[in-house]
Each structure stands twice: as C-alpha cells, then as structure tokens.
Design an enzyme around this catalytic site. Structure first.
Site: not given
Ligand code: 5GP
Ligand code: ZN
Length: 112
Positions: A98, A100
């Site tokens: 993903h 951001h």
């Molecule tokens: P990472 O830390 O893996 O780069 O980012 C994961 C992101 O996914 C986090 O910013 C978190 O807030 C988001 N996230 C986790 N679970 C969900 C969800 O169920 N729905 C949405 N829309 N975002 C999520």
C-alpha cells in the site's frame, strides 16, 4: 489471498469509501489518518510488499492514482508525501502492498 484485510477491501467484501480506482489499483481513506489527507492506494492483486513485487509497472500504477487523488483533494499544489513502508523495520503492519498519500499540512524530515 483469502485472509488478507486489503484483499477483502479490494474485493469489496469490507466496504470502504472508494475515492478512485482503475483496473490495477484502489484508493481509500486511511482509518487512522496522520494528516488532513491520508489515503491508501493498493494494488487489486495481492502483493505482500515492495520487496516481493514482480511487476514493477504496478508501482507506477499506484503512483498514477495517488497523483489523481492529490489533485482531487486539492493538495497537489501545496505538496504531498507518498510513502511505501516495506517490512517491519520500516513500520509496515499490513502485508498487502500500500502506498500512503499524505498531505494538507507541513511535514518534517527525516521521518522517524
Ligand atoms: P503500514 O503501517 O503497514 O504502512 O500502514 C497500514 C495502514 O493501514 C495504517 O496507516 C492503518 O491506519 C491502515 N489501516 C489498518 N487497518 C485498516 C482498515 O481496516 N481500514 C483502513 N481504511 N485502513 C486501515
Ligand atoms: Zn492482500
């Protein structure tokens, strides 16, 4: 991948606000926003992380959608940040690739 949160979001099994999408990618708001605009852009196929990717065109597709959303949200002129956290040390918590998209406020550098 049946047990993956973002695969379920891509498939529509878990509903989200679908801000923009194309054949390859989907953009939706982050559930825990770290900036006035915080959008996640995911590939519709399961890829665990940037370290696992085989089709690097997908990285371009994610960025193309991020730029469209940045324009739609009105943050393209002021500036925005795109971040790909890869692996535990980088803070990756969801192991479906993903991108951001963050904007709407001034940001510091370097990141923590
Ligand atoms: P990472 O830390 O893996 O780069 O980012 C994961 C992101 O996914 C986090 O910013 C978190 O807030 C988001 N996230 C986790 N679970 C969900 C969800 O169920 N729905 C949405 N829309 N975002 C999520
Ligand atoms: Zn997945």
């Amino acid at each position: 991948m049946s047990d993956c949160l973002f695969c379920k979001i891509a498939a529509g099994t878990i509903p989200v606000q679908r801000l923009a999408e194309n054949e390859h990618a989907l953009a939706f708001p982050d559930i825990n926003p770290q900036a006035p605009t915080h959008v996640l852009i995911i590939p519709k196929v399961h890829v665990a992380s940037l370290a696992e990717i085989k089709d690097f065109d997908l990285v371009g597709q994610l960025h193309a959608l991020a730029v469209k959303v940045a324009h739609d949200k009105g943050i393209a002129k002021g500036g925005f940040r795109t971040v790909l956290n890869t692996g535990a040390d980088a803070g990756q918590t969801v192991f479906h690739l993903h991108l951001h998209l963050l904007g709407g406020r001034a940001m510091g550098w370097p990141p923590g």
